[in-house]
Design an enzyme around this catalytic site. Structure first.
Site, PDB file in Angstrom:
ATOM      1  CG  ASN A 201      -3.381   9.815  16.738  1.00  0.00           C
ATOM      2  OD1 ASN A 201      -3.922  10.862  17.140  1.00  0.00           O
ATOM      3  ND2 ASN A 201      -2.824   8.949  17.496  1.00  0.00           N
ATOM      4  NE  ARG A 235       0.050  22.812   2.131  1.00  0.00           N
ATOM      5  CZ  ARG A 235       0.176  21.468   2.373  1.00  0.00           C
ATOM      6  NH1 ARG A 235       0.807  21.404   3.611  1.00  0.00           N
ATOM      7  NH2 ARG A 235      -0.030  20.543   1.949  1.00  0.00           N
ATOM      8  CG  ASP A 237      -0.158  19.505   6.370  1.00  0.00           C
ATOM      9  OD1 ASP A 237      -0.004  19.107   5.167  1.00  0.00           O
ATOM     10  OD2 ASP A 237      -0.383  18.686   7.370  1.00  0.00           O
ATOM     11  CD  GLU A 265      -2.592  18.275   2.197  1.00  0.00           C
ATOM     12  OE1 GLU A 265      -2.411  17.102   1.462  1.00  0.00           O
ATOM     13  OE2 GLU A 265      -2.342  18.190   3.243  1.00  0.00           O
ATOM     14  CG  HIS A 335       4.962  18.153  -0.517  1.00  0.00           C
ATOM     15  ND1 HIS A 335       3.795  19.370  -0.972  1.00  0.00           N
ATOM     16  CD2 HIS A 335       4.382  17.895   0.649  1.00  0.00           C
ATOM     17  CE1 HIS A 335       3.077  19.415   0.084  1.00  0.00           C
ATOM     18  NE2 HIS A 335       3.297  18.577   0.860  1.00  0.00           N
ATOM     19  CG  ASP A 336       1.381  15.701   0.050  1.00  0.00           C
ATOM     20  OD1 ASP A 336       2.451  14.897   0.773  1.00  0.00           O
ATOM     21  OD2 ASP A 336       0.473  16.635   0.309  1.00  0.00           O
TER      22      ASP A 336
END
Length: 691
Positions: A201, A235, A237, A265, A335-336
């Site tokens: 995870n 895109r 993730d 990403e 955003h990261d």
């Protein structure tokens, strides 16, 4: 609270049509939107209670598709020169609030991939978004999260929504009662290895077992839904945290169903270079967000810890590391990471960074609000609401001028980069594609420099600054031999000079997608193809032509064996173009298969690989063998495993090999292993190492 969610019905599919090129983004400028933070066009769909706040950045704040539509219609994006909008994942997300007070406003905690997030809008709203965008020449890129569902804990069924995932409202499975086995149950990753990050995870997010046949089919069916709705790009993730083998089958599925530009990403920190990142971009079929580029430009112009010599080194290194460097998606913030613009800092560094971003190689992406000098450190401060839509800011004007230049000058989309003058403070570089040329000069230092002994491919003449002096740029004088007249580059000055001249001879600038099986659609872009159809050759094999124009050819991959091919255009007048190298023809459409080998003992420094009789397994070339295999999470040493993509309905022959750090190879003994790949689904095959 009653939540109304529009469901997708296969009987009511409306395929939005558009004349935009969905695979070639070379001349595009992308604008990234966190949908909830952009503009509230329909307050009636805002959530109630603990999910919503106008002050708490962890909550929903009201942005929606109606708000984006409103800003398209009022010309905010077209005036800015934006040709593609990257929006938050549009699917239904969880409704519970995380124990730490977070909500799913960002769209990354999926609940049902076949419904919309009602706080963004319903399917009618999404259809309107697609149609309004397309009518204004704008593409829509959707975020997609096939790595995980939502927060869950193995020991607490009441934790958030227990990772539950639904198919048009019907429960597939949840994390604690995983009836279909769609999740990994290996606890959380400590990021200690590539393998650990894939099969455990990510934080507390319920991690998908992508080799599960139910989940594999569900995710691919889901992406078909959104392709049918008219999206123009995807895109993906967290690609670093999923097996490359499965992702290759996802991309192949997309390209076979309806090819659109797809990029992933793979996060890299400042100064981090990862060969796996380059390998993924070169082999997976999708491009990547170019963190190596983003971190480097931030180090030069934001933190100022490095200089333009370091930046030029990165440009040279990545031009070799990435086979398709112009397809990598560049940015200065997202955003990261923290915002590029700092509180109480001058706007100048942001403005200079935008000028470099928009004239560099790659597909530039503007994070919403950068043109309004939005600030913010780490999440959620870097996701503040859009502060306004002022078209007069200098950043807005810089983006507008250079984004429009990208559309008119092919050098910025297809050109190679040549350094013309560089020191720690100054960087002057040229982008060139045939007779299309753009030269950019930046001085980010505090002293002016006299630029001498500079050459360029610009023809003789005087060139005015494309930015019209917004960053204090002046004109450039070029002699007949390409020598640039001595000039002064002032402190904190940026200038851009250009020329574009149409070329009558055929020249390929882009091919996409770069991989597909016979029958798949591929688009060739460039110039000088003529208006009368000629031929497109894969080596010496002709392709079937669907459409032909002077700058774009759509064709189908010919019936040839799997391998790498050089693509050429031959005009109706028998003029041959340049060769576009290493377009991959697959053996057949791809399926995900886990290959396991038992009793494979190794010495220190040795790893296990597999090589076989197809393009997808290296065609018996040990330099192209697949691996190295894993041996810690799903299986333990001396059992090794790897998730691969292999051609459906195909009789494989393969062997395992051992490789050491110096590249020495040891083959297993005996005859080849054999396996016939099924026509659909997923599979696991287990073999024993043959000493």
């Amino acid at each position: 609270m009653v939540v109304l969610v529009m469901m997708y019905s296969s009987s009511s599919v409306m395929k939005a049509t558009s004349d935009v090129n969905k695979v070639n983004y070379s001349q595009d400028t992308i604008y990234q939107i966190v949908t909830d933070r952009f503009h509230d066009g329909d307050p009636s769909n805002n959530p109630e209670g603990q999910l919503y706040s106008q002050t708490d950045l962890h909550k929903y704040m009201g942005g929606d598709w109606k708000g984006i539509i409103e800003k398209i219609n009022d010309g905010y994006f077209t005036d800015l020169g934006i040709t593609a909008l990257w929006i938050s994942q549009p699917v239904e997300n969880i409704y519970n609030v995380h124990p730490e007070g977070y909500t799913s406003y960002h769209g990354y905690w999926a609940r049902d991939y076949k419904k919309t997030n009602p706080f963004y809008g319903d399917f009618e709203d999404f259809d309107e978004l697609i149609n309004v965008a397309h009518s204004n020449g704008i593409k829509i890129i959707m975020d997609f999260t096939p790595n995980h569902s939502s927060p869950a804990l193995e020991t607490d069924t009441s934790y958030v929504e227990n990772g539950a995932i639904y198919d048009e409202g019907s429960l597939i499975s949840n994390y604690s009662n995983d009836t279909h086995g769609i999740f990994h149950h290996n606890e959380g990753t400590d990021f200690s290895s590539y393998e650990d990050g894939i099969y455990k995870n990510l934080y507390d997010l319920a991690d998908y077992d992508l080799q599960n046949e139910v989940l594999d089919q569900y995710l691919k069916d889901s992406i078909e839904l959104w392709l049918d709705k008219g999206i123009d790009g995807i895109r993906v993730d967290a690609v670093k945290h999923m097996s490359q083998g499965w992702q290759e089958t996802l991309v192949n599925h997309i390209y076979s169903y309806q090819p659109v530009f797809t990029f992933g990403e793979w996060f890299l920190g400042q100064g981090e270079v990862d060969t796996k990142n380059h390998d993924f971009a070169n082999e997976s079929g999708m491009s990547l967000l170019d963190f190596q580029y983003g971190q480097q430009i931030r180090a030069v112009l934001m933190s100022e810890e490095e200089n333009w010599l370091d930046y030029q080194d990165m440009i040279e290194e990545t031009s070799i590391s990435y086979q398709e460097v112009n397809d990598q998606v560049t940015f200065i913030d997202n955003h990261d990471m923290s915002r590029f613009q700092k509180e109480s800092a001058s706007n100048l560094n942001t403005e200079m960074a935008l000028a470099v971003l928009l004239t560099s190689r790659g597909v530039p992406t503007i994070y919403y609000g950068t043109e309004q000098y939005l600030t913010g450190e780490s999440d959620p401060e870097n996701r503040k609401p859009m502060p306004g839509f002022d078209k007069t800011t200098k950043a807005y004007q810089i983006i507008s001028k250079l984004a429009h230049l990208r559309k008119s000058n092919l050098a910025l989309g297809y050109g190679k980069t040549t350094e013309r003058w560089v020191n720690e403070d100054v960087y002057i570089y040229e982008r060139k594609f045939e007779d299309h040329i753009v030269v950019t000069a930046i001085n980010s230092g505090e002293n002016s420099y006299t630029i001498t002994n500079m050459n360029t491919d610009l023809p003789e003449g005087t060139y005015s600054d494309v930015l019209d002096g917004l960053l204090n740029g002046n004109s450039l004088n070029v002699d007949g031999d390409g020598t640039v007249s001595e000039f002064e580059l002032q402190a904190n000055e940026v200038a851009v000079w250009e020329i574009t001249v149409a070329n009558d001879d055929p020249k390929i600038g882009h091919v996409g997608p770069m991989a597909g099986q016979p029958g798949n659609e591929i688009t060739v872009n460039g110039e000088g193809f003529g208006d009368t159809p000629g031929d497109v050759l894969f080596d010496d094999n002709g392709a079937s032509i669907t459409t032909w124009s002077d700058s774009e050819i759509v064709l189908t991959v010919p019936e040839v064996s799997g391998g790498l091919y050089d693509v050429k255009v031959v005009t109706a007048d028998s003029v041959e173009s340049n060769a576009y190298l290493n377009v991959e023809v697959l053996t057949n459409h791809l399926l995900p298969v886990r290959i396991v080998v038992e009793q494979a003992s190794t010495n220190y420094g040795e790893d296990i690989y597999v090589v076989g009789n197809t393009q997808e397994l290296g065609n018996w070339d040990t330099d192209k063998a697949i691996g190295p295999f894993f041996n810690q999470v799903m299986y333990s040493y001396p059992t090794w495993y790897y998730d691969v993509s292999v051609p459906a309905d195909y009789p494989l022959e393969y062997k395992f090999i051992k490789k050491d750090t110096e590249g020495n190879v040891i083959w297993e003994s005996g005859t080849n292993h054999t396996y016939t790949v099924p026509s659909e689904g997923t599979d696991v095959i287990t073999s024993i190492w043959r000493d």
